[in-house]
Design an enzyme around this catalytic site. Structure first.
Site, PDB file in Angstrom:
ATOM      1  N   SER A  51       0.911  -1.217   0.036  1.00 17.47           N
ATOM      2  CA  SER A  51       0.185   0.107  -0.014  1.00 17.47           C
ATOM      3  C   SER A  51       0.922   1.232  -0.007  1.00 17.47           C
ATOM      4  CB  SER A  51      -0.886   0.076   1.224  1.00 17.47           C
ATOM      5  OG  SER A  51      -1.510   1.312   1.437  1.00 17.47           O
TER       6      SER A  51
ATOM      7  N   TYR B 159      -2.323  -1.425  10.304  1.00 18.01           N
ATOM      8  CA  TYR B 159      -2.466  -1.492   8.898  1.00 18.01           C
ATOM      9  C   TYR B 159      -1.258  -1.017   8.092  1.00 18.01           C
ATOM     10  CZ  TYR B 159      -4.082  -1.249   4.092  1.00 18.01           C
ATOM     11  OH  TYR B 159      -4.246  -1.226   2.631  1.00 18.01           O
TER      12      TYR B 159
END
Length: 293
Positions: free
Chosen positions: A184, A197
Site C-alpha cells: 500500500s 495496517y
C-alpha cells in the site's frame, strides 16, 4: 509443588474483531459500485496458467480475477464470507471463458491456506501464479485505541496469510511462476489513522523483497503492487471513518480515488512474461503520489 496447570497458549488464529462488524464488506450492497471491468481485449498472456487470488470476491481482487480470466488463466478465488460477491465474480470469470472455483475461509489459519492450494491443484492440475491480495484495516485516531485483539487480527490477515499461502504454494511453483503481493501507499507515506495496517504493509514490502531474493535462483519472481486510495467495499464498510468517505482520494494529485480496474493491470503485468526481468519490485498505481521505491 502445585498441581495448578500452566495457562494455555493463546490460539494462533485470532477471531474477527468486533470493532467494524461490516468488514470486509459486500460489493453487491454498494450504491456507488467500484469499476472492475477490464478496459481492453485479452491477448492470451496467461493462457494455460492457474492463479490463486486471495480477497478475490470483490474490489481489487474481482478486477484482477476477471482480467486474469480474460487473459486465459484458470482462477481460484479465495474469500472470507461474502458468498454473493464471490458467486458473482466466479460467474464473471466463466463468462470470459475461464475455469473458476471459489473457496471460502479465513486465511489466518495455516490449515486453510494449505486446503486452498490443495483444492486448486486438484481442480486445475497446476499452480503458476499466487496473488496475495486479502487484507483488512481498522482506523483509530490514537495508538492507545488499537486493541490487542485488533493488532493480532490485522497482522494475521495481512501478513501471516501471505506466509501461509506462500508456504503452501511453494512446492507447486516451478521456474517461471510468479507471486504478486498487495502492499500500500501507506507503507511509504504513513497513515495517522491506520498505524497497524500501515505496519503490516511495511512488513509485506520487506517480505516481497526478501522472498524475491530467496526464490530468484529457482526462477520464481516475486513483486508487489502498492495501491493508493482505491474505491472498494472495504472503505464504506468501516475501513475509513464515515466522515472521510465523501472526500476519499481527493488528497491525491489526480484529486480522486482510483478504481479497481486501474490497479488490476499492474497485477497482470507482474504475473505475466511482460515483467520477466523484474523481481523484488513494487508498482505504484496511486493517483500520482510520488514515493520512494
Amino acid at each position: 509443588m502445585t498441581d495448578t496447570a500452566p495457562p494455555s497458549a493463546p490460539s494462533p488464529k485470532q477471531p474477527p474483531t468486533s470493532e467494524e462488524p461490516g468488514l470486509p464488506g459486500d460489493e453487491n450492497r454498494m450504491q456507488d459500485k467500484p469499476d472492475w471491468h477490464p478496459r481492453y481485449p485479452g491477448s492470451g498472456r496467461l493462457v494455460g496458467k492457474t492463479a490463486i487470488i486471495t480477497g478475490g470476491d470483490s474490489g481489487i481482487g474481482r478486477a484482477v480475477a476477471v482480467l486474469f480470466a480474460r487473459e486465459g488463466a484458470n482462477v481460484a478465488l479465495v474469500y472470507l464470507s461474502e458468498h454473493e460477491d464471490a458467486t458473482r465474480t466466479k460467474a464473471l470469470c466463466e463468462e470470459e471463458g475461464a475455469n473458476a472455483i471459489a473457496i471460502a475461509g479465513d486465511l489466518g489459519a495455516k490449515a486453510f491456506a494449505q486446503d486452498v492450494v490443495g483444492q486448486t491443484v486438484s481442480a486445475f492440475g497446476s499452480l503458476d501464479i499466487l496473488v496475495n491480495n486479502a487484507g483488512e484495516q481498522h482506523p483509530d485516531e490514537a495508538v492507545e485505541d488499537i486493541t490487542e485483539e485488533q493488532l493480532r487480527r490485522t497482522f494475521q490477515t495481512n501478513i501471516f496469510s501471505m506466509f501461509f499461502m506462500t508456504q503452501a504454494a511453494r512446492p507447486h511453483l516451478s521456474r517461471g511462476a510468479a507471486i504478486v503481493n498487495c502492499t500500500s501507499v501507506t507503507m511509504y507515506k504513513g497513515s495517522p489513522e491506520l498505524l497497524d495496517y500501515s505496519s503490516t504493509k511495511g512488513a509485506i514490502t520487506a517480505f516481497t523483497r526478501s522472498l524475491a531474493a530467496n526464490l530468484v535462483d529457482d526462477g520464481i519472481r516475486v513483486n508487489a503492487v502498492a495501491p493508493g486510495p482505491i474505491w472498494t467495499p472495504l472503505n464504506p464498510s468501516g475501513g475509513k471513518p464515515p466522515e472521510e468517505i465523501p472526500d476519499f482520494g481527493e488528497n491525491t494529485p489526480m484529486g480522486r480515488p482510483g478504481q479497481p480496474n486501474e490497479v488490476a493491470p499492474a497485477f497482470l503485468f507482474l504475473a505475466c512474461e511482460d515483467s520477466s526481468y523484474m523481481s523484488g519490485q513494487v508498482l505504484h498505481p496511486n493517483g500520482g503520489v510520488v514515493v520512494g521505491s
